[in-house]
Enzyme design. Sequence first.
Site, PDB file in Angstrom:
ATOM      1  N   ASP A 479       0.824  -1.212   0.000  1.00 28.79           N
ATOM      2  CA  ASP A 479       0.000   0.000   0.000  1.00 28.79           C
ATOM      3  C   ASP A 479       0.856   1.259   0.000  1.00 28.79           C
ATOM      4  O   ASP A 479       1.940   1.290   0.594  1.00 28.79           O
ATOM      5  CB  ASP A 479      -0.910  -0.006   1.238  1.00 28.79           C
ATOM      6  CG  ASP A 479      -1.696   1.270   1.378  1.00 28.79           C
ATOM      7  OD1 ASP A 479      -2.597   1.495   0.551  1.00 28.79           O
ATOM      8  OD2 ASP A 479      -1.395   2.063   2.296  1.00 28.79           O
ATOM      9  N   GLU A 534       1.251  -0.396  -5.155  1.00 24.96           N
ATOM     10  CA  GLU A 534       0.276   0.658  -5.424  1.00 24.96           C
ATOM     11  C   GLU A 534       1.028   1.946  -5.732  1.00 24.96           C
ATOM     12  O   GLU A 534       1.439   2.674  -4.839  1.00 24.96           O
ATOM     13  CB  GLU A 534      -0.659   0.861  -4.231  1.00 24.96           C
ATOM     14  CG  GLU A 534      -1.766   1.862  -4.518  1.00 24.96           C
ATOM     15  CD  GLU A 534      -2.453   2.369  -3.260  1.00 24.96           C
ATOM     16  OE1 GLU A 534      -3.656   2.674  -3.328  1.00 24.96           O
ATOM     17  OE2 GLU A 534      -1.785   2.488  -2.208  1.00 24.96           O
TER      18      GLU A 534
END
Length: 848
Positions: A479, A534
């Site tokens: 993330d 990401e």
Amino acid sequence: MVYTISGVRFPHLPSIKKNSSLPSFNDDRRTNAVTFSLRKDTRFSGKIFAQKPSYDSESSSIATTPSDKLGSHQSDSSSPVTDQVEPPETVSEVTQVHDVDAQKAETEGQEQTSALSTSGDKSNKANIASMSESFDQEVVLRKIKPPGDGKKIYDIDPMLKSYDGHLDYRYGQYIKLRDEIDKSEGGLEAFSRGYEIFGFTRSATGITYREWAPGAKAASLIGDFNNWNSKADVMARNEFGVWEIFLPNNADGSPAIPHGSRVKIRMDTPSGIKDSIPAWIKYSVQAPGEIPYNGVYYDPAEEDKYEFKHPRPRKPTSLRIYESHVGMSSTEPMINTYANFRDDVLPRIKKLGYNAVQIMAIQEHSYYASFGYHVTNFFAPSSRFGTPDDLKSLIDKAHELGLVVLMDIVHSHASKNTLDGLNMFDGTDGQYFHSGSRGYHWMWDSRLFNYGSWEVLRYLLSNARWWLEEYKFDGFRFDGVTSMMYTHHGLQVEFTGNYNEYFGYSTDVDAVVYLMLVNDMIHGLYPEAIVVGEDVSGMPAFCIPVEDGGVGFDYRLHMAVADKWIELLKKRDEDWQVGDIVFTLTNRRWGEKCVVYAESHDQALVGDKTIAFWLMDKDMYDFMAVDKQATPRVDRGIALHKMIRLITMGLGGEGYLNFMGNEFGHPEWIDFPRTDQRLPDGRVIPGNNASYDKCRRRFDLGDAEYLRYHGLQEFDRAMQHLEEKYGFMTSEHQYISRKDEGDRVIAFERGNLVFVFNFHWTNSYSDYRIGCSVPGKYKIVLDSDDSLFGGFSRLDDSAEFFTSDGRYDDRPCSLMVYAPCRTAVVYAAVDGNEDSSLVPISLVPEDV
């Protein structure tokens, strides 16, 4: 004497000496504290990491006598409780040692000593090498190959040669760090096993607890096991800021800390006395009615540990990810469990045709509404959903079903919670994080790691490995990688693709080097692992192997596509430009794989809108019954919902992701339970009475054949099975033959399939000619207008289509089709057996 670390037995190391000068505490049942050497420069030197000052935090030895402050301070919130965690079923999944040389266990009468030394002197390095050699002899270790020359990226993308100064410097920092780890820690493989040293480790003779807290002036271990008495188990500190205590077994052989006991470390810090959950804790819980969490010593009996039964599936060629959140996966307004997810949701994912499940919010997070992104305990699976063994059972069941399991891991930031997390752990703001403003993310309201710190690197590398080793996750979705790679964190910055945006002073070289390290470690130990990053910036070489000079990810999340659909859904259909759609879907770096999605999980949150809600709005609540006349808005919404998802999957990447519920156009947003919040200025932000009503997924709507949601779900299932059969996402052949702005038609080939999309709101086209590469007969293999999918059945799916010779749309042949308005139809070339594809497209002689 032999030591047991997480179920792995290996010989006592007599060459590591006990520090006899340390005082003895509680001699009736506790042994002397021992030394444990670390790198003296606990924050890594600036000579390795660019633009980072070196930091030597209190490197001199601090007295280890008990602190009067610690002894006199008792926390009411840490009072003992009678309820304990029930022993669940678990297994410690660690590399197995086949046998231990009995001759090395002759030191049975000696007191326990430290398991490993990592200081820079030659004798301690010899100890490391000796331990590693012994481990190598007894364990079949996976190898992390040495670094390459990092030059291949210039062959892949010659434009990068103009930035070789930055890229060569970056790779040089990586090489230096790998070399330093080899010299000081025995290699990256050993360095990434910090969980075998720090936190609680169990041996045949007792429990050792170690914690790196250089800012603390005194420390003691407290918990249910000693009635939270801070004088009972005072820890000793070595000169490198590591606090340690050994608790021998009780007289009956039982461990000094019973399984399920609550534990904390009490420290006298520059910010005062504080009780903290151990940084390496493997489980933490929040007692009913209490606000703070407590660490839990989790070590069930062998017969109660869960044993994995099924091997990991092979890495899929085409990655189709079902993104999920365990807590909100129930149809009922409740926090769901690992067990219910295992039994109810995993079979659903398999039936839908996905081959991977990505699970959010695994790492413990005190604030439920953070969606799992404000992590407090990095090594602990969230206790809201069950025990660590329940999670293992879930993953094992997924493997039985042939699903790979990816974890949404958060190494980009951490919760600023000082009660339960790492923030101000040792009373300073710069232990795990950058100090001052650089260590704070103003938009996320969270702390930012210092990737230039040696111990932070150990902590995060070990964390990634822990989830792979202990729980058998098959990989990660990292993330917030964009935030990591740039000092501006991607905030208020628009990336245009200019290479100057990627390789300059705003790049956080420390963070990029960490990402290279963790990818190298993961792929070295687990070649079948899948790592997705990401990144919204489009960093070049993001998905190129580290040895070639890249960052090392397998896939990049293609985040721009979801933003483009939101942009278009705010416009009238007449204002959509098919060329703009195609450009956004295909605007990705050659040779670097992408996972694409039509909408993100953030769009499902209250205050935002999913694609289904953008399309159908409030009509979703009243006009979705199949026996009731739909409104024009619903008809349009159902048609475009299917088209958007299929063209995203067809053109957008080499992998596809869907957030749970979006496959059938989930009508409700996600609203986490919350109470009224009173702001400092007196204003009140109303809550929802702590309701879970909107914090769930109504899978029953997608299953109800009498609702139009069912048609959307069936279409999504057909998409996944189409990809499973034809593998079009990973085909090297992709050719866009038509982008007609007047007709609003997009036609393209991918693999042996021909996709035809008619985005026109009213115009349907009969005898519409489409260019193609493969001559012969074609059949319809997917029709969005099928009544099964909530369409109008304007096509005869049994019809056969034959090609005509002659170039058309720059293709060697063509076929005539019927293209109804707002439909997507997929054609496959077939031979005599209608269920089989024709020859692979790579064998077609003319492909231009």
